[in-house]
Design a protein around this motif. Structure first.
Motif, PDB file in Angstrom:
ATOM      1  N   TRP A  35       0.950  -1.371  -0.278  1.00 14.09           N
ATOM      2  CA  TRP A  35       0.035  -0.132  -0.229  1.00 14.09           C
ATOM      3  C   TRP A  35       1.539   1.281   0.057  1.00 14.09           C
ATOM      4  CZ3 TRP A  35       1.256  -2.910   3.730  1.00 14.09           C
ATOM      5  CH2 TRP A  35       2.040  -2.237   5.110  1.00 14.09           C
ATOM      6  N   PHE A  36       0.812   2.612  -0.331  1.00  9.49           N
ATOM      7  CA  PHE A  36       0.842   3.982  -0.050  1.00  9.49           C
ATOM      8  C   PHE A  36       0.586   3.890   0.925  1.00  9.49           C
ATOM      9  CE2 PHE A  36       1.278   2.782  -4.871  1.00  9.49           C
ATOM     10  CZ  PHE A  36       1.971   2.659  -4.565  1.00  9.49           C
ATOM     11  N   TRP A  37       1.595   5.031   1.594  1.00 10.58           N
ATOM     12  CA  TRP A  37       0.687   6.048   2.409  1.00 10.58           C
ATOM     13  C   TRP A  37       0.920   7.973   1.817  1.00 10.58           C
ATOM     14  CZ3 TRP A  37      -0.935   4.447   6.063  1.00 10.58           C
ATOM     15  CH2 TRP A  37      -0.315   3.141   7.699  1.00 10.58           C
ATOM     16  N   GLN A  38      -0.418   8.265   1.837  1.00  7.08           N
ATOM     17  CA  GLN A  38      -0.779  10.145   1.145  1.00  7.08           C
ATOM     18  C   GLN A  38      -0.877  10.991   2.478  1.00  7.08           C
ATOM     19  OE1 GLN A  38      -3.043   9.023  -1.920  1.00  7.08           O
ATOM     20  NE2 GLN A  38      -4.702   9.332  -1.341  1.00  7.08           N
ATOM     21  N   GLU A  39      -0.385  11.964   2.199  1.00 11.17           N
ATOM     22  CA  GLU A  39      -1.141  13.116   3.132  1.00 11.17           C
ATOM     23  C   GLU A  39      -3.171  13.427   3.049  1.00 11.17           C
ATOM     24  OE1 GLU A  39       1.206  16.276   2.558  1.00 11.17           O
ATOM     25  OE2 GLU A  39       2.976  15.685   4.171  1.00 11.17           O
ATOM     26  N   HIS A  40      -3.613  13.260   3.850  1.00  8.86           N
ATOM     27  CA  HIS A  40      -5.006  13.938   4.004  1.00  8.86           C
ATOM     28  C   HIS A  40      -4.829  15.184   3.319  1.00  8.86           C
ATOM     29  CE1 HIS A  40      -8.886  14.626   5.165  1.00  8.86           C
ATOM     30  NE2 HIS A  40      -8.824  13.447   4.936  1.00  8.86           N
ATOM     31  N   TRP A  41      -5.857  15.392   2.238  1.00 11.38           N
ATOM     32  CA  TRP A  41      -6.117  16.664   2.123  1.00 11.38           C
ATOM     33  C   TRP A  41      -6.733  17.643   3.673  1.00 11.38           C
ATOM     34  CZ3 TRP A  41     -10.176  19.501   2.377  1.00 11.38           C
ATOM     35  CH2 TRP A  41     -11.521  18.772   2.901  1.00 11.38           C
ATOM     36  N   GLY A  48      -3.257   5.935   4.789  1.00 10.47           N
ATOM     37  CA  GLY A  48      -2.955   4.499   3.405  1.00 10.47           C
ATOM     38  C   GLY A  48      -4.228   4.586   2.296  1.00 10.47           C
ATOM     39  N   THR A  49      -3.252   4.076   1.047  1.00 10.83           N
ATOM     40  CA  THR A  49      -4.605   3.852   0.186  1.00 10.83           C
ATOM     41  C   THR A  49      -3.603   2.974  -0.864  1.00 10.83           C
ATOM     42  OG1 THR A  49      -5.942   4.816  -1.458  1.00 10.83           O
ATOM     43  CG2 THR A  49      -3.006   5.770  -1.129  1.00 10.83           C
ATOM     44  N   ASN A  50      -5.291   2.393  -2.051  1.00 11.38           N
ATOM     45  CA  ASN A  50      -4.320   1.583  -2.557  1.00 11.38           C
ATOM     46  C   ASN A  50      -3.818   0.324  -2.026  1.00 11.38           C
ATOM     47  OD1 ASN A  50      -4.351   0.122  -5.112  1.00 11.38           O
ATOM     48  ND2 ASN A  50      -2.274   1.368  -5.849  1.00 11.38           N
ATOM     49  N   TRP A  51      -4.811  -0.329  -1.224  1.00 11.13           N
ATOM     50  CA  TRP A  51      -4.760  -1.813   0.076  1.00 11.13           C
ATOM     51  C   TRP A  51      -4.339  -2.883  -1.807  1.00 11.13           C
ATOM     52  CZ3 TRP A  51      -3.121  -0.469   4.509  1.00 11.13           C
ATOM     53  CH2 TRP A  51      -3.911   0.893   4.541  1.00 11.13           C
ATOM     54  N   PHE A  67      -2.781  -9.496 -14.396  1.00 12.66           N
ATOM     55  CA  PHE A  67      -2.154  -8.561 -13.083  1.00 12.66           C
ATOM     56  C   PHE A  67      -1.954  -9.195 -11.670  1.00 12.66           C
ATOM     57  CE2 PHE A  67      -3.475  -5.235 -16.518  1.00 12.66           C
ATOM     58  CZ  PHE A  67      -1.239  -5.207 -16.444  1.00 12.66           C
ATOM     59  N   PRO A  68      -1.612 -10.154 -11.143  1.00 12.35           N
ATOM     60  CA  PRO A  68      -2.190 -11.335  -9.799  1.00 12.35           C
ATOM     61  C   PRO A  68      -2.820 -10.160  -8.854  1.00 12.35           C
ATOM     62  CG  PRO A  68       0.134 -11.357 -10.048  1.00 12.35           C
ATOM     63  CD  PRO A  68      -0.406  -9.902 -11.537  1.00 12.35           C
ATOM     64  N   GLY A  69      -3.025 -10.637  -7.849  1.00 15.51           N
ATOM     65  CA  GLY A  69      -3.393 -10.267  -6.672  1.00 15.51           C
ATOM     66  C   GLY A  69      -4.699 -10.017  -6.584  1.00 15.51           C
ATOM     67  N   SER A  70      -5.104  -8.639  -5.492  1.00 18.52           N
ATOM     68  CA  SER A  70      -6.697  -8.631  -5.661  1.00 18.52           C
ATOM     69  C   SER A  70      -6.452  -7.465  -4.840  1.00 18.52           C
ATOM     70  CB  SER A  70      -7.167  -9.227  -4.544  1.00 18.52           C
ATOM     71  OG  SER A  70      -7.511 -10.460  -4.916  1.00 18.52           O
ATOM     72  N   PHE A  71      -7.121  -5.646  -5.008  1.00 15.67           N
ATOM     73  CA  PHE A  71      -7.012  -4.677  -4.473  1.00 15.67           C
ATOM     74  C   PHE A  71      -8.414  -4.851  -3.376  1.00 15.67           C
ATOM     75  CE2 PHE A  71      -5.092  -3.289  -7.908  1.00 15.67           C
ATOM     76  CZ  PHE A  71      -4.153  -2.673  -7.662  1.00 15.67           C
ATOM     77  N   TRP A  72      -8.009  -4.229  -2.080  1.00 18.50           N
ATOM     78  CA  TRP A  72      -8.939  -4.205  -1.249  1.00 18.50           C
ATOM     79  C   TRP A  72      -9.578  -3.096  -1.216  1.00 18.50           C
ATOM     80  CZ3 TRP A  72      -9.725  -9.026   0.152  1.00 18.50           C
ATOM     81  CH2 TRP A  72      -9.292 -10.307  -0.811  1.00 18.50           C
ATOM     82  N   ASP A  73     -11.110  -2.387  -0.059  1.00 15.72           N
ATOM     83  CA  ASP A  73     -11.196  -1.548  -0.240  1.00 15.72           C
ATOM     84  C   ASP A  73     -10.981  -0.617   1.025  1.00 15.72           C
ATOM     85  OD1 ASP A  73     -12.999  -1.468  -2.611  1.00 15.72           O
ATOM     86  OD2 ASP A  73     -14.289  -2.604  -1.032  1.00 15.72           O
ATOM     87  N   ASN A  74     -10.339  -1.275   1.975  1.00 17.32           N
ATOM     88  CA  ASN A  74      -9.910  -0.790   3.481  1.00 17.32           C
ATOM     89  C   ASN A  74      -8.671  -1.566   3.801  1.00 17.32           C
ATOM     90  OD1 ASN A  74     -11.346  -2.630   5.277  1.00 17.32           O
ATOM     91  ND2 ASN A  74     -13.091  -1.752   4.623  1.00 17.32           N
ATOM     92  N   ALA A  75      -8.302  -1.648   4.901  1.00 16.40           N
ATOM     93  CA  ALA A  75      -6.727  -1.830   5.090  1.00 16.40           C
ATOM     94  C   ALA A  75      -7.728  -2.835   6.246  1.00 16.40           C
ATOM     95  CB  ALA A  75      -6.454  -1.299   6.176  1.00 16.40           C
ATOM     96  N   SER A  76      -8.804  -2.837   6.547  1.00 12.68           N
ATOM     97  CA  SER A  76      -9.079  -4.164   7.864  1.00 12.68           C
ATOM     98  C   SER A  76      -9.508  -5.935   6.946  1.00 12.68           C
ATOM     99  CB  SER A  76     -10.299  -4.194   8.549  1.00 12.68           C
ATOM    100  OG  SER A  76     -10.245  -2.837   9.589  1.00 12.68           O
ATOM    101  N   ASN A  80      -7.470  -8.724   7.351  1.00 10.88           N
ATOM    102  CA  ASN A  80      -7.854  -9.803   7.715  1.00 10.88           C
ATOM    103  C   ASN A  80      -7.616 -11.006   6.389  1.00 10.88           C
ATOM    104  OD1 ASN A  80      -9.682  -8.602   9.277  1.00 10.88           O
ATOM    105  ND2 ASN A  80     -10.679  -8.784   8.868  1.00 10.88           N
ATOM    106  N   ARG A  81      -7.404 -10.785   5.214  1.00 10.01           N
ATOM    107  CA  ARG A  81      -6.813 -11.863   4.388  1.00 10.01           C
ATOM    108  C   ARG A  81      -5.312 -12.538   4.570  1.00 10.01           C
ATOM    109  NH1 ARG A  81      -5.007 -14.943   1.566  1.00 10.01           N
ATOM    110  NH2 ARG A  81      -4.065 -15.207  -0.348  1.00 10.01           N
TER     111      ARG A  81
END
Length: 165
Positions: A35-41, A48-51, A67-76, A80-81
């Motif tokens: 994932w990436f860290w980015q500054e909140h606006w 965190g973003t792009n899990w 493109f292997p793998g899965s993108f997730w909506d949130n960190a939890s 859990n994966r």
């Protein structure tokens, strides 16, 4: 999710985070989470973003659309994966099925059984009495369904404790 709360949650699960500038990784049981860290606006704190998760040996192929793998909506979801949450009931507990739509559909309302194994937010239940259909399955397929006992995976939401282990 904020950086500080995510790092606390990962540490609580026993995961180690590798950080390269703003790109981060977790290697756990053959799975790589990134994932990436980015500054909140507004608050300017790191969020965190792009899990994303994928297998250790999986790589993208630039010549195809692989493109292997899965993108997730949130960190939890991503955590859990990596480390699936266990059942909220203990092995050996006497459990009863609740009266809800799913239990009614599977004809389990009011059935009681003993929890023999814990899973990912579910429990493997050994029922005390067999239904007519379960008896027929055991007669037709004794190697698959065994003799005399019938076990089944049931979600935690459908169970209530009669007697704790």
């Amino acid at each position: 999710m904020k950086r500080t709360s995510f790092l606390k949650k990962a540490k609580k699960l026993g995961l180690t985070v590798e950080e390269n500038e703003r790109r981060c990784y977790i290697h756990h049981n053959g799975t790589v989470a990134s994932w990436f860290w980015q500054e909140h606006w507004e608050t300017k704190e790191l969020v965190g973003t792009n899990w994303h998760t994928k297998g250790v040996g999986q790589e993208s192929d630039p010549y195809t659309d692989y493109f292997p793998g899965s993108f997730w909506d949130n960190a939890s979801q991503m955590l859990n994966r990596l480390v699936p949450p266990g059942s909220k009931h203990k092995v050996g507990a006497l459990l009863k099925c609740k009266d809800n739509k799913r239990s009614a559909r599977y004809k389990r309302v009011g059935r009681m059984g003993l929890m023999v194994e814990a899973g990912n937010k579910q429990a493997k239940i050994q029922w005390f009495t067999l239904t007519k259909g379960e008896k027929q399955l055991q007669e037709l397929y004794p190697n698959t369904y065994g003799r005399g006992v019938f076990t089944e995976w049931v979600q935690d939401n459908d169970l209530e404790v009669v007697s704790a282990a």
